[in-house]
Structures are given as C-alpha cells and as structure tokens.
Design a protein around this motif. Structure first.
Motif, PDB file in Angstrom:
ATOM      1  N   VAL A  30      -8.582 -20.600   3.857  1.00 47.29           N
ATOM      2  CA  VAL A  30      -7.415 -19.981   4.049  1.00 47.29           C
ATOM      3  C   VAL A  30      -7.840 -18.795   4.960  1.00 47.29           C
ATOM      4  O   VAL A  30      -8.515 -18.047   4.388  1.00 47.29           O
ATOM      5  CB  VAL A  30      -6.615 -19.692   2.801  1.00 47.29           C
ATOM      6  CG1 VAL A  30      -5.592 -18.807   3.226  1.00 47.29           C
ATOM      7  CG2 VAL A  30      -6.130 -20.912   1.940  1.00 47.29           C
ATOM      8  N   ASP A  31      -7.417 -18.719   6.186  1.00 47.79           N
ATOM      9  CA  ASP A  31      -7.739 -17.449   7.035  1.00 47.79           C
ATOM     10  C   ASP A  31      -6.647 -16.172   6.435  1.00 47.79           C
ATOM     11  O   ASP A  31      -5.451 -16.746   6.451  1.00 47.79           O
ATOM     12  CB  ASP A  31      -7.316 -17.706   8.459  1.00 47.79           C
ATOM     13  CG  ASP A  31      -8.592 -18.767   9.079  1.00 47.79           C
ATOM     14  OD1 ASP A  31      -9.665 -18.597   8.466  1.00 47.79           O
ATOM     15  OD2 ASP A  31      -8.335 -19.390  10.014  1.00 47.79           O
ATOM     16  N   ASP A  32      -7.282 -15.124   6.351  1.00 48.38           N
ATOM     17  CA  ASP A  32      -6.227 -14.229   5.634  1.00 48.38           C
ATOM     18  C   ASP A  32      -6.633 -12.787   6.270  1.00 48.38           C
ATOM     19  O   ASP A  32      -8.122 -12.634   5.946  1.00 48.38           O
ATOM     20  CB  ASP A  32      -6.419 -14.344   4.203  1.00 48.38           C
ATOM     21  CG  ASP A  32      -5.338 -13.292   3.693  1.00 48.38           C
ATOM     22  OD1 ASP A  32      -4.751 -12.627   4.246  1.00 48.38           O
ATOM     23  OD2 ASP A  32      -5.084 -13.608   2.506  1.00 48.38           O
ATOM     24  N   ASP A  33      -6.013 -12.009   6.794  1.00 51.04           N
ATOM     25  CA  ASP A  33      -6.493 -10.563   7.324  1.00 51.04           C
ATOM     26  C   ASP A  33      -6.120  -9.469   6.066  1.00 51.04           C
ATOM     27  O   ASP A  33      -5.786  -8.302   6.823  1.00 51.04           O
ATOM     28  CB  ASP A  33      -6.190 -10.336   8.653  1.00 51.04           C
ATOM     29  CG  ASP A  33      -4.440 -10.395   8.708  1.00 51.04           C
ATOM     30  OD1 ASP A  33      -3.840 -10.818   7.746  1.00 51.04           O
ATOM     31  OD2 ASP A  33      -4.136 -10.473   9.960  1.00 51.04           O
ATOM     32  N   THR A  34      -5.847 -10.035   4.926  1.00 50.09           N
ATOM     33  CA  THR A  34      -5.248  -8.861   3.983  1.00 50.09           C
ATOM     34  C   THR A  34      -6.412  -7.906   3.939  1.00 50.09           C
ATOM     35  O   THR A  34      -7.565  -8.206   3.617  1.00 50.09           O
ATOM     36  CB  THR A  34      -5.058  -9.444   2.545  1.00 50.09           C
ATOM     37  OG1 THR A  34      -4.091 -10.472   2.878  1.00 50.09           O
ATOM     38  CG2 THR A  34      -4.689  -8.666   1.588  1.00 50.09           C
ATOM     39  N   VAL A  35      -6.035  -6.571   3.832  1.00 48.88           N
ATOM     40  CA  VAL A  35      -7.062  -5.572   3.502  1.00 48.88           C
ATOM     41  C   VAL A  35      -6.654  -5.204   2.025  1.00 48.88           C
ATOM     42  O   VAL A  35      -5.484  -4.854   1.769  1.00 48.88           O
ATOM     43  CB  VAL A  35      -6.801  -4.394   4.546  1.00 48.88           C
ATOM     44  CG1 VAL A  35      -7.598  -3.286   4.160  1.00 48.88           C
ATOM     45  CG2 VAL A  35      -7.261  -4.789   5.871  1.00 48.88           C
ATOM     46  N   VAL A  36      -7.682  -5.146   1.439  1.00 47.82           N
ATOM     47  CA  VAL A  36      -7.731  -4.792   0.103  1.00 47.82           C
ATOM     48  C   VAL A  36      -8.381  -3.506  -0.130  1.00 47.82           C
ATOM     49  O   VAL A  36      -9.465  -3.055   0.498  1.00 47.82           O
ATOM     50  CB  VAL A  36      -7.967  -5.810  -0.997  1.00 47.82           C
ATOM     51  CG1 VAL A  36      -7.049  -6.925  -0.921  1.00 47.82           C
ATOM     52  CG2 VAL A  36      -9.470  -6.070  -0.844  1.00 47.82           C
ATOM     53  N   LYS A  37      -7.929  -2.516  -1.212  1.00 45.51           N
ATOM     54  CA  LYS A  37      -8.685  -1.191  -1.420  1.00 45.51           C
ATOM     55  C   LYS A  37      -9.965  -1.435  -2.334  1.00 45.51           C
ATOM     56  O   LYS A  37      -9.872  -2.374  -3.280  1.00 45.51           O
ATOM     57  CB  LYS A  37      -7.566  -0.451  -2.158  1.00 45.51           C
ATOM     58  CG  LYS A  37      -8.161   0.833  -2.779  1.00 45.51           C
ATOM     59  CD  LYS A  37      -7.322   1.694  -3.399  1.00 45.51           C
ATOM     60  CE  LYS A  37      -7.676   3.061  -3.700  1.00 45.51           C
ATOM     61  NZ  LYS A  37      -6.879   3.906  -4.555  1.00 45.51           N
ATOM     62  N   LEU A  38     -10.938  -0.675  -2.040  1.00 46.45           N
ATOM     63  CA  LEU A  38     -12.168  -1.014  -2.839  1.00 46.45           C
ATOM     64  C   LEU A  38     -11.993   0.151  -3.865  1.00 46.45           C
ATOM     65  O   LEU A  38     -11.636   1.284  -3.792  1.00 46.45           O
ATOM     66  CB  LEU A  38     -13.357  -0.210  -1.888  1.00 46.45           C
ATOM     67  CG  LEU A  38     -14.767  -0.457  -2.830  1.00 46.45           C
ATOM     68  CD1 LEU A  38     -15.166  -1.806  -3.199  1.00 46.45           C
ATOM     69  CD2 LEU A  38     -15.759   0.282  -1.714  1.00 46.45           C
ATOM     70  N   ILE A  39     -12.056  -0.128  -5.080  1.00 47.39           N
ATOM     71  CA  ILE A  39     -11.710   0.718  -6.308  1.00 47.39           C
ATOM     72  C   ILE A  39     -13.050   1.395  -6.598  1.00 47.39           C
ATOM     73  O   ILE A  39     -13.157   2.384  -6.709  1.00 47.39           O
ATOM     74  CB  ILE A  39     -11.191  -0.222  -7.578  1.00 47.39           C
ATOM     75  CG1 ILE A  39      -9.867  -0.763  -7.202  1.00 47.39           C
ATOM     76  CG2 ILE A  39     -11.148   0.735  -8.557  1.00 47.39           C
ATOM     77  CD1 ILE A  39      -9.460  -2.019  -7.973  1.00 47.39           C
ATOM     78  N   SER A  40     -14.097   0.602  -6.662  1.00 48.49           N
ATOM     79  CA  SER A  40     -15.432   0.930  -7.270  1.00 48.49           C
ATOM     80  C   SER A  40     -16.670   0.522  -6.658  1.00 48.49           C
ATOM     81  O   SER A  40     -16.551  -0.787  -6.604  1.00 48.49           O
ATOM     82  CB  SER A  40     -15.607   1.316  -8.745  1.00 48.49           C
ATOM     83  OG  SER A  40     -15.597   0.051  -9.344  1.00 48.49           O
ATOM     84  N   ILE A  41     -17.904   1.215  -6.579  1.00 49.60           N
ATOM     85  CA  ILE A  41     -19.247   0.634  -6.317  1.00 49.60           C
ATOM     86  C   ILE A  41     -19.975   1.153  -7.315  1.00 49.60           C
ATOM     87  O   ILE A  41     -20.033   2.259  -7.631  1.00 49.60           O
ATOM     88  CB  ILE A  41     -19.807   0.982  -4.900  1.00 49.60           C
ATOM     89  CG1 ILE A  41     -18.929   0.749  -3.664  1.00 49.60           C
ATOM     90  CG2 ILE A  41     -21.065   0.265  -4.582  1.00 49.60           C
ATOM     91  CD1 ILE A  41     -19.322   1.192  -2.455  1.00 49.60           C
ATOM     92  N   ASN A  42     -20.519   0.036  -8.129  1.00 54.23           N
ATOM     93  CA  ASN A  42     -21.452   0.594  -9.122  1.00 54.23           C
ATOM     94  C   ASN A  42     -22.842  -0.078  -9.099  1.00 54.23           C
ATOM     95  O   ASN A  42     -22.785  -1.364  -8.604  1.00 54.23           O
ATOM     96  CB  ASN A  42     -20.971   0.078 -10.593  1.00 54.23           C
ATOM     97  CG  ASN A  42     -19.406   0.786 -10.740  1.00 54.23           C
ATOM     98  OD1 ASN A  42     -19.435   1.825 -10.726  1.00 54.23           O
ATOM     99  ND2 ASN A  42     -18.653  -0.145 -10.951  1.00 54.23           N
ATOM    100  N   THR A  43     -23.786   0.352  -9.539  1.00 50.84           N
ATOM    101  CA  THR A  43     -25.233  -0.135  -9.394  1.00 50.84           C
ATOM    102  C   THR A  43     -25.352  -0.777 -10.653  1.00 50.84           C
ATOM    103  O   THR A  43     -25.140  -0.258 -11.755  1.00 50.84           O
ATOM    104  CB  THR A  43     -26.152   0.942  -9.292  1.00 50.84           C
ATOM    105  OG1 THR A  43     -26.144   1.841  -7.929  1.00 50.84           O
ATOM    106  CG2 THR A  43     -27.867   0.461  -9.274  1.00 50.84           C
ATOM    107  N   ILE A  44     -25.586  -2.015 -10.739  1.00 48.39           N
ATOM    108  CA  ILE A  44     -25.668  -2.660 -12.029  1.00 48.39           C
ATOM    109  C   ILE A  44     -27.241  -3.203 -12.258  1.00 48.39           C
ATOM    110  O   ILE A  44     -27.276  -3.936 -13.407  1.00 48.39           O
ATOM    111  CB  ILE A  44     -24.767  -4.034 -11.902  1.00 48.39           C
ATOM    112  CG1 ILE A  44     -24.902  -5.014 -10.879  1.00 48.39           C
ATOM    113  CG2 ILE A  44     -23.108  -3.531 -12.037  1.00 48.39           C
ATOM    114  CD1 ILE A  44     -24.248  -6.232 -10.752  1.00 48.39           C
ATOM    115  N   ALA A  45     -27.928  -3.225 -11.402  1.00 43.99           N
ATOM    116  CA  ALA A  45     -29.420  -3.604 -11.629  1.00 43.99           C
ATOM    117  C   ALA A  45     -29.975  -3.013 -10.136  1.00 43.99           C
ATOM    118  O   ALA A  45     -29.365  -2.592  -9.259  1.00 43.99           O
ATOM    119  CB  ALA A  45     -29.517  -5.107 -11.651  1.00 43.99           C
ATOM    120  N   GLU A  46     -31.376  -2.965 -10.254  1.00 42.74           N
ATOM    121  CA  GLU A  46     -32.079  -2.412  -9.289  1.00 42.74           C
ATOM    122  C   GLU A  46     -31.717  -3.209  -7.972  1.00 42.74           C
ATOM    123  O   GLU A  46     -31.881  -4.238  -7.974  1.00 42.74           O
ATOM    124  CB  GLU A  46     -33.783  -2.456  -9.361  1.00 42.74           C
ATOM    125  CG  GLU A  46     -34.360  -1.781  -8.363  1.00 42.74           C
ATOM    126  CD  GLU A  46     -36.174  -1.737  -8.790  1.00 42.74           C
ATOM    127  OE1 GLU A  46     -36.624  -1.555  -7.639  1.00 42.74           O
ATOM    128  OE2 GLU A  46     -36.153  -1.924  -9.654  1.00 42.74           O
TER     129      GLU A  46
END
Length: 104
Positions: A30-46
């Motif tokens: 499915v080609d889709d050019d939907t832009v979604v908002k980045l809610i968070s970036i978390n470090t989960i391991a090294e």
C-alpha cells in the motif's frame, strides 16, 4: 546488515514488478504518503531507540508485519538513510505505532 538486505530486496522486487506485465492486484503493498507525528524517542538499550508515532484512525496491520518508513532527519539525530524497513513493535490494538531500531 539484515535491514539493508531486506530493503535492497524490496527495491529490486519493486523494480521488477514495475517493469513486468504480471497481475499485481493481489499484493499487500500500500503506497501511502501519510505523515504522522513522532510522539517520543526513547533509549531502550545501548545504541537502540524506540520510536513512538501517532496511529492514524483507520490504519490496520497484523503482528509480524513490517512497514517501510520514510524518516525525515530529526533535529537531534542524523538518520543515515531516508527509508527504513521496520517491524511493528506495538500490538495492533494499541493507539500508537511503535518501532525499535539500532542507531547506525
């Protein structure tokens, strides 16, 4: 690595299909050019981060599926390639889309 091989294979298959006369009506692409908002970036391991995005209301997927994401460079992090093939880390019933990836 694995992601590069998967992405290369996807681009090759896409190129072959675009040049062939095969019937591709039954594909799951499915080609889709939907832009979604980045809610968070978390470090989960090294060297591993979790990206959490808003989920569009009508977006559906099954466990184990991958998405090809076009990531724009973030202000804090330089993303080395514009497309990423990532497995969904969130469950389809969740109201967010979560992905995990190693920093490269």
């Amino acid at each position: 690595g694995f992601t590069g091989a998967m992405l290369s294979g996807w681009f090759c298959a896409d190129d072959v299909l675009s040049r062939s006369s095969l019937n591709t009506n039954n594909t799951s692409r499915v080609d889709d050019d939907t832009v979604v908002k980045l809610i968070s970036i978390n470090t989960i391991a090294e060297d591993t981060i979790e990206l959490k995005f808003e989920k569009p209301r009508q977006f559906r997927y099954l466990p184990g599926q991958y998405g090809v994401l076009s990531l724009k460079p973030l202000a804090k992090e330089a993303i080395d390639i514009p497309l990423r093939l990532l497995s969904f880390a969130s469950h389809p019933s969740e109201n967010v889309l979560t992905f995990a990836m190693r920093k490269s």
